[in-house]
Design an enzyme around this catalytic site. Structure first.
Site, PDB file in Angstrom:
ATOM      1  N   LYS A 184       0.832  -1.204   0.000  1.00  0.00           N
ATOM      2  CA  LYS A 184       0.000   0.000   0.000  1.00  0.00           C
ATOM      3  C   LYS A 184       0.864   1.252   0.000  1.00  0.00           C
ATOM      4  O   LYS A 184       0.581   2.212  -0.691  1.00  0.00           O
ATOM      5  CB  LYS A 184      -0.939  -0.002   1.204  1.00  0.00           C
TER       6      LYS A 184
ATOM      7  N   CYS B 210     -12.859   2.333  16.102  1.00  0.00           N
ATOM      8  CA  CYS B 210     -11.602   1.644  15.852  1.00  0.00           C
ATOM      9  C   CYS B 210     -10.664   1.608  17.043  1.00  0.00           C
ATOM     10  O   CYS B 210      -9.977   0.618  17.245  1.00  0.00           O
ATOM     11  CB  CYS B 210     -10.998   2.218  14.576  1.00  0.00           C
ATOM     12  N   MET B 211     -10.668   2.611  17.926  1.00  0.00           N
ATOM     13  CA  MET B 211      -9.771   2.509  19.079  1.00  0.00           C
ATOM     14  C   MET B 211     -10.309   3.112  20.348  1.00  0.00           C
ATOM     15  O   MET B 211      -9.549   3.327  21.291  1.00  0.00           O
ATOM     16  CB  MET B 211      -8.375   3.070  18.751  1.00  0.00           C
TER      17      MET B 211
ATOM     18  N   MET C  48      -7.906  -4.447  16.262  1.00  0.00           N
ATOM     19  CA  MET C  48      -9.362  -4.456  16.254  1.00  0.00           C
ATOM     20  C   MET C  48      -9.983  -5.662  16.965  1.00  0.00           C
ATOM     21  O   MET C  48     -11.099  -5.582  17.435  1.00  0.00           O
ATOM     22  CB  MET C  48      -9.892  -4.392  14.823  1.00  0.00           C
TER      23      MET C  48
ATOM     24  N   GLY D  88      -5.222   1.566  13.670  1.00  0.00           N
ATOM     25  CA  GLY D  88      -5.453   1.231  12.280  1.00  0.00           C
ATOM     26  C   GLY D  88      -5.423   2.404  11.324  1.00  0.00           C
ATOM     27  O   GLY D  88      -5.411   2.215  10.112  1.00  0.00           O
ATOM     28  N   GLN D  89      -5.451   3.617  11.841  1.00  0.00           N
ATOM     29  CA  GLN D  89      -5.494   4.782  10.954  1.00  0.00           C
ATOM     30  C   GLN D  89      -4.258   5.649  11.178  1.00  0.00           C
ATOM     31  O   GLN D  89      -3.692   5.661  12.260  1.00  0.00           O
ATOM     32  CB  GLN D  89      -6.754   5.607  11.214  1.00  0.00           C
TER      33      GLN D  89
END
Lengths: 219, 76, 774
Positions: C89, C178-179, C363, C400-401
């Site tokens: 990515k 997500c967190m 997650m 995750g971000q």
């Protein structure tokens, strides 16, 4: 079936290839595993290059199957230096475990399955192959792309008419020159005829830089 | 399924025209070289009849100087 | 069929290959390339640094620029996160700039049709609608919903405008999905957010235990650093503790599978074993740990207006030990399906004083209806054996971000948050009011809606105006159908800022074209407290504008010129220096703008020119003042808290009517909803479509083979998608797994909007479904 026919054709087209492939197999079994260095100080791995050179028999360094070339090399890439796509089918459950990819791509040699000599990875210390390399399972794009990149480096660019050409690409993850530039799996156009000399960067200067240079000022 | 590949050399200055003409042919893939007046042509036709028609069309192209066969393959 | 095509392609490429080889022999130096070339390319590439746009790892990348276009990427060797290596990515990230359907002009809905307008006109409309809604329906009828992909300045101006100027706490971000559990986990166990360790732990640990975490695909750069360590040092093990077999399982030394939700029981059983074998580090526990319990049977939040406040009660070690008596390995084996010997094995690894242990999770533990609890429980293990805050000993919560930490956790863009502290705290409100130059009365002391409740409020009509930036909730909300219907209701006004059309722009009344990643200046903050600056490297297309500047434009139209005075030339620098005031002091000090510009990321606390790699450890952390070997200064008692948290079942478990677990997640090729990665040709062409992963025996029983369609039905909705059997992941019997990147298969219409009552983070990993052959 496919492989058999393919290799028969090749055998007709290139006499002596079968003999070479036999040689390749011998080489695979005969060589010891390379010592593995970390990623730290990626550009100071002369030792790696030296060891790789030492471990590669002379005959292998000069073998040439001629069946890999720059066009197919770049066709797998999105820009010069991008990780290439996987050009062959991989098992859906392919895990990228070392036994999968590196069993062929760490040392090269002839692959009866593909009827070809296998290209060697310049960075066998990275074993999570699918981290960067993906297969092609669908040709249609999701939406069209306006992606453009630069020309691949031109070949044979020397500063003086008789001087050794510079290294026209970054050495990051590609410190091991002999992986791509020698052997029967090498890219035909960039194969060197004097691979046995080993210390490539004695004569070939990298012409790529990462950091901005400071303005030179004599005090 | 006959598959052939050729090196196509265009008449002087006609590389663009040749590429357009070749690209418009069915069963025909091209790869023009970036820095030379030469085009790689790969043809892949479903049967011998189509192959014959395609070969005639290829050799009849006005912009083509010469066509040299580099690879041939057929199931039969 | 497939075989024929592959064979033809193979022969064709052999044909092309031999022609090219022939050409090479005739014309030396001839070159080919598969991609379109930049016109008039001089061959001089300028390389500029930025953090990667995708996950929370925060790899440094160098973007090659020619004639104003990004043309290449390489890993940034100066960035300690990835040391020059990226993943697929990252290497292809810049291709996400060049999809031909980029949104380059503003659009507004006129008589049901989206019509292009000049961006200034669209911003006028946004400001007017916001004001009108607020005047008519009250201050809490307007909201902003951002994301962990907001840059730090994006989130900061959003909070300043909505909380400081418009007096509403209706500020949320998708990081809630997500967190949030990671945050409440840190707050309840340590009283201060974000990991105490750093990625360097990977180079020291002997044992890695991944808790429900497919790192090989989700954090590949960190995972390959683990693999490299395992290769280089002989005493390294990787234990994959998971609910399904993945590529991580394949690379791990041992893979241990547990039934969904029972990680709670297993974690307690590990603690039970540690105490039973007296592997407790008593010096550490006596000095640095206190014991607590909270409420139990805390619910699942599936009903509107659900409210919960936990209440802590101090307990003794003996009471804690008694609580653990229920969790013998043998008993937990029955709940979890994990053999008692495997539980004992994991306990022995944590308990062995000679081994350094790092736990990783993301997650699997956070998207959990007891997400806060399971975070607490893994900290319990590390605290009992004192394996924390030292190199290689680390309970490590991954994100995750790219800026879930930077923008959402540090800037506090959640309903209860402020850039420093929480709205409920008077001192924190005063600090914010002072720095923002607004009356302290402006800042409402009461939090409003967390994300799920915010979209419920939109559906109910309590919220009538919502501005969505850098995220795609019309793909990611659980129980999606309800929230999409809600967003489409007549008197709701939806503003969406994005770079590509998505199911969220489909419901918009105004679409604002955003500048993407390196088309603007900004900062991200990664999982290991690292702040990473990037400059504007290429120009945004058309009228695209940074999300920060969009908010500034609207704020000024609402009359807040005083609070938003900056000029386009240096607004990012000015905003950073203002924001930095919130974090002054050794516990959270941020680096200056100049330092961030110069370096490939800087870890905070950044005190006297030094980064803090391990917090709570005085050898590394200047905020430690108690003179002991550790100082857990986040809590008032200067101790880390061990929590007695029981096992409680999932909100919805399989039964005779819906006999399968549904688990959702990602694949390495795609990121989140795929709106970016699907526009990267290499990645899309590797995984072009969503699928449902099934156990081979379940598939055989249903009578489906690879690629055949399966209907997945839950109490909320249903979806038909192709099956994948024996693919890269294999779920156990009676579980299916679906990646959520493909907007043509909206799996979240099937998922359940149950959440952790403490963190309010929904559980995307567990609900009950049945399958039919479609």
């Amino acid at each position: 079936m496919m492989e058999k026919k393919g290799s028969e054709k090749w055998a007709k087209a290139v006499p002596g290839l079968l003999a070479l492939s036999f040689l390749g197999l011998l080489l695979v079994t005969g060589r010891e595993a390379r010592s593995v260095e970390g990623l730290d100080n990626f550009d100071h791995q002369g030792k790696k290059l030296y060891e790789a050179g030492e471990a590669t028999p002379e005959i292998y360094l000069s073998a040439d199957s001629g069946d890999r070339n720059l066009a197919s090399f770049y066709e797998l890439r999105q820009y010069p230096g991008s990780p290439p796509r996987i050009p062959h089918k991989v098992d859906l459950s392919f895990s990228g475990n070392e036994t999968d990819c590196l069993s062929c791509h760490a040392k090269g040699g002839y692959s009866p399955e593909f009827g070809k000599f296998v290209p060697v990875t310049p960075h066998p210390e990275n074993s999570l192959c699918y981290q960067c390399h993906v297969p092609l399972t669908e040709e249609k794009p999701f939406v069209a792309s306006d992606w453009q990149s630069i020309e691949p480096p031109r070949l044979g660019r020397s500063f003086l008419s008789s001087s050794p050409p510079t290294v026209p690409h970054s050495l990051q993850l590609r410190e091991n020159c002999i992986a791509c530039h020698t052997g029967p799996g090498a890219v035909a156009e960039i194969r060197v005829a004097h691979a046995s000399r080993g210390n490539c960067r004695q004569c070939h200067v990298p012409a790529v830089q990462t950091d901005e240079l400071r303005e030179f000022q004599r005090k | 399924m006959p598959v052939f590949s050729y090196l196509a050399i265009p008449k002087s200055g006609a590389k663009e025209t040749l590429c357009t003409e070749l690209a418009n042919l069915e069963h025909c893939r091209i790869m023009p070289a970036d820095n030379h007046e030469v085009v790689v042509v790969v043809t892949d036709t479903p049967d011998i009849a189509t192959e014959k028609v395609l070969q005639e069309t290829l050799t009849g192209l006005q912009s083509l100087q010469s066509l040299s066969l580099t690879f041939g393959f057929d199931d039969n | 069929m497939t075989i024929t095509i592959d064979r033809r392609r193979f022969i064709q490429s052999a044909a092309a290959g031999s022609a090219i080889a022939a050409a090479g022999a005739i014309f030396p130096g001839i070159s080919f390339g598969a991609w379109p070339k930049v016109a008039g390319n001089t061959g001089v590439v300028s390389w500029q640094k930025t953090p990667c746009r995708f996950c929370g790892t925060g790899c440094g990348v160098l973007v090659g620029v020619v004639d104003g276009r990004a043309v290449a990427v390489k890993g940034d060797p100066n960035c300690s996160v990835n040391k020059g290596l990226c993943c697929m990515k990252g290497y292809h990230s810049v291709q996400a700039l060049y999809g031909t359907d980029r949104i380059t002009t503003a659009k507004i809905r006129k008589n049901g049709e989206m019509v292009e307008v000049p961006i200034q006109e669209a911003l006028d409309l946004v400001a007017a609608k916001l004001k009108e809604t607020r005047d008519k329906h009250g201050k809490d009828s307007v909201a902003i919903y951002g994301s962990g992909q907001w840059t730090i300045p994006d989130g900061y101006v959003a909070s300043k405008l909505f909380k400081g100027c418009l007096s509403t706490n209706n500020v949320e971000a998708n990081a809630r999905l997500c967190m949030a559990s990671a945050v409440t986990g840190f707050m309840t166990s340590f009283g201060i957010d974000e990991p105490m360790g750093c990625y360097e732990d990977i180079d020291h640990a002997n044992v890695f235990i991944t808790w429900g975490n497919n790192m090989a695909e989700m954090h590949p750069v960190l995972f390959s650093r683990m693999l490299a360590n395992r290769k280089r040092r002989t005493n390294v093990k990787i234990i994959d503790f998971a609910t399904r077999l993945t590529r991580t399982s394949q690379a791990a030394d041992t893979s241990i599978l547990f039934r969904p939700q029972t990680d709670l029981a297993v974690a307690n059983a590990i603690c039970h074993e540690i105490i039973a074998n007296d592997w407790v580090n008593w010096n550490f526990v006596n000095e640095h740990v206190s014991f607590h319990k909270g409420k139990t049977n805390i619910g699942y939040g599936t009903e509107d207006h659900f409210a919960f406040t936990d209440q802590d009660e101090a307990i003794s070690f003996e009471e804690y030990k008694k609580f653990l008596a229920d969790y013998t390995p043998e008993r937990v084996e029955k709940i979890s399906g994990v053999p008692a010997k495997d539980i004992k094995y994991m306990a022995a690894l944590y308990g062995d004083p000679a081994l350094k242990v790092t736990s990783f999770w993301c997650m699997g533990m956070n998207q959990h209806t007891r997400g806060t609890w399971i975070n607490n429980l893994v900290y319990n293990i590390h605290l009992l054996v004192g394996k924390i805050s030292t190199p290689g000993n680390s309970p490590f919560s991954l994100t995750g971000q790219p800026s879930a930490c930077g923008t959402v956790r540090e800037v506090g863009t959640l309903t209860h948050g402020l850039p420093h502290g929480v709205v409920m705290n008077e001192h924190d409100r005063q600090m914010a009011a002072e720095i923002w130059e607004v009356p302290v009365a402006n800042i409402d002391p009461k939090p409003t809606y967390h994300t799920v409740e915010m979209f419920r409020a939109l559906d109910r009509g309590d919220i009538k105006f919502i501005w969505i930036q850098v995220t795609n909730p019309m793909v990611t909300m659980p129980n999606l159908k309800r929230y999409r219907e809600g967003a489409k209701k007549d008197d709701r006004f939806i503003v969406v800022s994005d770079v590509y059309p998505t199911p969220t722009t489909d419901v918009a009344d105004v679409i604002l074209p955003s500048a993407f990643w390196i088309e603007k200046e900004g900062m991200f903050g990664n999982s290991e407290r690292r702040t990473q600056h990037f400059a504007e490297i290429v120009k945004p297309p058309g009228e695209a504008m940074s999300d920060t500047w969009q908010i500034i434009e609207v704020a000024r139209r609402l009359g807040f010129e005083k609070q938003f005075p900056w000029s386009k030339e240096d607004y990012i620098e000015k905003i950073w220096e203002e924001y930095r005031k919130f974090h002054a002091g050794p516990k959270h000090e941020m680096a200056s703008y100049q330092v961030l510009r110069a370096r490939s990321g800087v870890q905070w606390p950044f005190v006297n020119g030094k980064e803090t790699r391990w917090r709570f450890n005085p050898q590394y952390d200047p905020a430690c003042t108690n003179g002991k070997d550790f100082d857990f200064y986040g809590k008032k008692d200067n101790r880390a808290w061990i929590w007695a948290r029981p096992y409680e079942p999932a909100a919805e478990s399989p039964d005779s009517e819906y006999p399968f677990w549904l688990n959702t997640g990602r694949v390495i090729e795609h990121w989140h909803t795929g709106s970016l990665t699907r526009r990267i040709p290499v990645l899309h062409n590797a995984v072009p479509s969503g699928y449902v992963e099934m156990h081979p025996e379940d598939a055989a029983q249903l009578g489906v083979v690879n690629g055949e369609k399966v209907r997945i039905i839950s109490r909320r909705g249903e979806i038909v998608m192709p099956a994948q059997i024996n693919g890269r992941g294999v779920p156990p019997r009676n579980m299916v797994f679906v990646p959520f990147f493909d907007e043509s298969y909206l799996i979240n219409e099937v998922t359940l909007d149950a959440f952790c009552p403490i963190s309010k983070q929904p559980d995307y990993k567990k609900c009950a479904v049945r399958l039919e052959k479609a």
